[in-house]
Motif scaffolding. Structure first.
Motif, PDB file in Angstrom:
ATOM      1  N   ILE A 280       0.916  -1.247  -0.057  1.00 43.10           N
ATOM      2  CA  ILE A 280       0.090  -0.021  -0.095  1.00 43.10           C
ATOM      3  C   ILE A 280       0.833   1.349   0.055  1.00 43.10           C
TER       4      ILE A 280
ATOM      5  N   LEU B  93       0.474   5.254   0.915  1.00 43.99           N
ATOM      6  CA  LEU B  93      -0.194   6.268   1.326  1.00 43.99           C
ATOM      7  C   LEU B  93       0.475   7.681   0.821  1.00 43.99           C
TER       8      LEU B  93
ATOM      9  N   LEU C 214      -3.465   4.933  -1.942  1.00 43.62           N
ATOM     10  CA  LEU C 214      -4.442   5.635  -1.316  1.00 43.62           C
ATOM     11  C   LEU C 214      -3.955   7.160  -1.366  1.00 43.62           C
TER      12      LEU C 214
ATOM     13  N   LEU D 197      -4.820  10.638   0.000  1.00 43.70           N
ATOM     14  CA  LEU D 197      -5.354  11.163   1.237  1.00 43.70           C
ATOM     15  C   LEU D 197      -5.417  12.520   1.005  1.00 43.70           C
TER      16      LEU D 197
ATOM     17  N   PHE E  40     -13.474  -0.848  -0.500  1.00 37.51           N
ATOM     18  CA  PHE E  40     -13.632   0.779   0.239  1.00 37.51           C
ATOM     19  C   PHE E  40     -15.111   0.904   0.299  1.00 37.51           C
TER      20      PHE E  40
ATOM     21  N   SER F 110      -9.228   8.073  -3.736  1.00 38.63           N
ATOM     22  CA  SER F 110      -8.679   8.943  -2.852  1.00 38.63           C
ATOM     23  C   SER F 110     -10.220   9.466  -2.049  1.00 38.63           C
TER      24      SER F 110
ATOM     25  N   LEU G 293      -9.552   4.685   7.082  1.00 33.37           N
ATOM     26  CA  LEU G 293      -8.144   4.429   6.809  1.00 33.37           C
ATOM     27  C   LEU G 293      -7.746   3.192   7.548  1.00 33.37           C
TER      28      LEU G 293
END
Length: 490
Positions: free
Chosen positions: A72, A74, A168, A170, A413, A450, A477
């Motif tokens: 992942i 971030l 991801l 953010l 998600f 996002s 998250l």
């Protein structure tokens, strides 16, 4: 400073946001923050490196037994928009952001931008890296530079550097929503050296000021009918042409991606036209206030004499040509999307305009869900301003992010959102320049979404974040990171 932030929940996230508020970080001045984050990573034994542009990556190995989980990434940007109210001097390269928690449950800054965009995303990524109670696969936190000024960090991101397959981002600003696509854009730069001439003895020098607009994000807020100070002040200058007005200098807006809140022009008039000009300005103030009623209530127009007396002003012809070109330049929403109803497809923001010593400069930001429309609108600027002998160039062009409604990451998600919050998130395409489009071009294998907390007033001193939404964002998250590690089906 900002000790009260550490009393908020989730404490781990807010402690990192306090560090961001206390560390000046306007675009192009992120080095001090990068150094702080590197020392923090060293203290936790986390690997970190930078690419050639200076983008920072911090890595954390997977929890024991979850080494085979998908990696992942971030992702957020370290810089913030630097905007303050005119009566509040603030040096964004030296001064900390002073925050306050209001009784309505929102966090604000004191007369400046807050930096929740994208400080809360960065703080959340750091908190995930630090959270020892979290089960996770391999983690990378990517912190880019100069997003607000040019997308420079993403545009210059090293290829073949990132290892994860899921990203991801953010950097979104709405609760209950997840973004799966965004507009691309480009900066349009216009420059010219315009002819000047002496003022003459029978002339008076005046300052024309337009203040009090609310401003905002040039993508997210472009369709809301708010005033653009450059667009409106040029309209006033156009109305003063019959009075023989000639421009001496001009300054309006400070960032190409923020709706300009203020604009100022120094001009010269024949002595016997001053009363007529003042009357026109008064009439226009009432007209503009009426047009902006219910949307942007604070507009103020003033025309006042100045004691200074420069040697020259633009010639009457040059002044008229410049004002007329700016008057017809594209500004605001150009077209709404048919494919994505309710979303702006193409727009332009007359972000920064200046004139000094005959040197004219304009920086506009064109956005579109279609890259071909971005190119076309930029070309219209070129065609228009070439008529007055100006030079035009396009810089920092970046592609849009094409939505993938079938994304497995999106499905996961949405399931978690339903389970935890009792509702499906709204999958949306945003008329703003998320870095996902650029990152996807460099790493086409990435599956991306996002999301973020509820932020309003981004890119203006009215920027604020709803505290309850930060808790919700953090819990989602954490749940998503754990869910991805455990490999549960969407």
């Amino acid at each position: 400073m900002n000790e009260h932030l550490e009393q908020l929940s989730p404490r781990l996230l807010w402690r990192h946001f306090r560090t961001l508020c206390n560390t000046p970080r306007p675009s192009g001045h992120e080095a001090a923050l990068v150094a702080i984050l590197e020392r923090w990573a060293d203290g936790l034994g986390l690997a970190h490196d930078r690419d050639a542009f200076g983008n920072l990556r911090i890595r954390k190995p997977a929890s024991a037994g979850f080494e085979s989980a998908p990696g992942i990434i971030l992702q957020g940007h370290l810089d913030m928009v630097a905007q303050s109210n005119a009566d509040h001097p603030h040096d964004f390269t030296r001064d900390a952001i002073e925050t306050r928690v209001d009784d309505d449950g929102w966090l604000r800054a004191c007369d400046t931008t807050l930096g929740a965009d994208n400080g809360l995303g960065v703080a959340a990524a750091l908190a995930i890296l630090e959270d020892e109670t979290l089960v996770h696969g391999p983690l990378e936190a990517l912190f880019t530079l100069e997003e607000e000024s040019s997308m420079g960090g993403a545009l210059n991101l090293a290829e073949g550097w990132l290892e994860g397959s899921l990203l991801l981002n953010l950097d979104s600003e709405d609760r209950g929503q997840v973004y799966i696509g965004c507009a691309g854009g480009a900066d349009v730069i216009v420059e010219a050296q315009l002819p000047s001439a002496p003022l003459g003895d029978d002339k008076v020098v005046l300052q024309l000021s337009l203040t009090g607009l609310s401003g905002g994000h040039s993508g997210i807020d472009i369709h809301k009918g708010r005033g653009n100070a450059n667009r409106l002040l040029v309209r006033v200058l156009r109305a003063l042409e019959p009075c023989g007005a000639r421009l001496i200098d001009y300054r309006g807006g400070t960032l190409r991606n923020a709706l300009p809140r203020e604009a100022f022009a120094t001009l010269v008039l024949p002595d016997d036209e001053q009363v007529s000009a003042s009357e026109r300005v008064s009439v226009l103030q009432e007209e503009l206030r009426a047009e902006l009623a219910g949307v942007d209530e604070g507009l103020t127009l003033t025309l006042s004499p100045l004691d200074i007396r420069p040697a020259e002003a633009l010639t009457e012809q040059a002044s008229q040509l410049l004002v007329r070109a700016l008057h017809v330049a594209p500004c605001g929403v150009e077209r709404m999307s048919v494919a994505v109803p309710g979303v702006v497809e193409t727009s332009n923001n007359l972000g920064v305009v200046s004139l000094e010593g005959g040197r004219f400069h304009l920086c506009a930001l064109v956005r579109s869900l279609r890259d071909s429309a971005t190119r076309d609108l930029a070309d219209r600027f070129r065609a228009l301003f070439e008529l007055i002998g100006a030079r035009t160039r396009v810089e920092n062009a970046y592609p849009g992010w094409a939505p993938n409604p079938e994304s497995p990451l999106l499905a996961r998600f949405c399931r978690l959102h339903r389970e935890r919050l009792g509702s499906d998130p709204e999958a949306r395409v945003i008329h703003a320049g998320l870095e996902c489009g650029i990152l996807g071009g460099k790493y086409p294998q990435l599956d991306m979404i996002s999301f973020g907390p509820l932020i309003r007033g981004a890119h203006s001193p009215d920027e604020r974040v709803e505290l309850a939404s930060v808790t919700e964002f953090w819990e989602l998250l954490r749940a998503l990171v754990e869910d991805l590690a455990r490999g549960e089906t969407p």
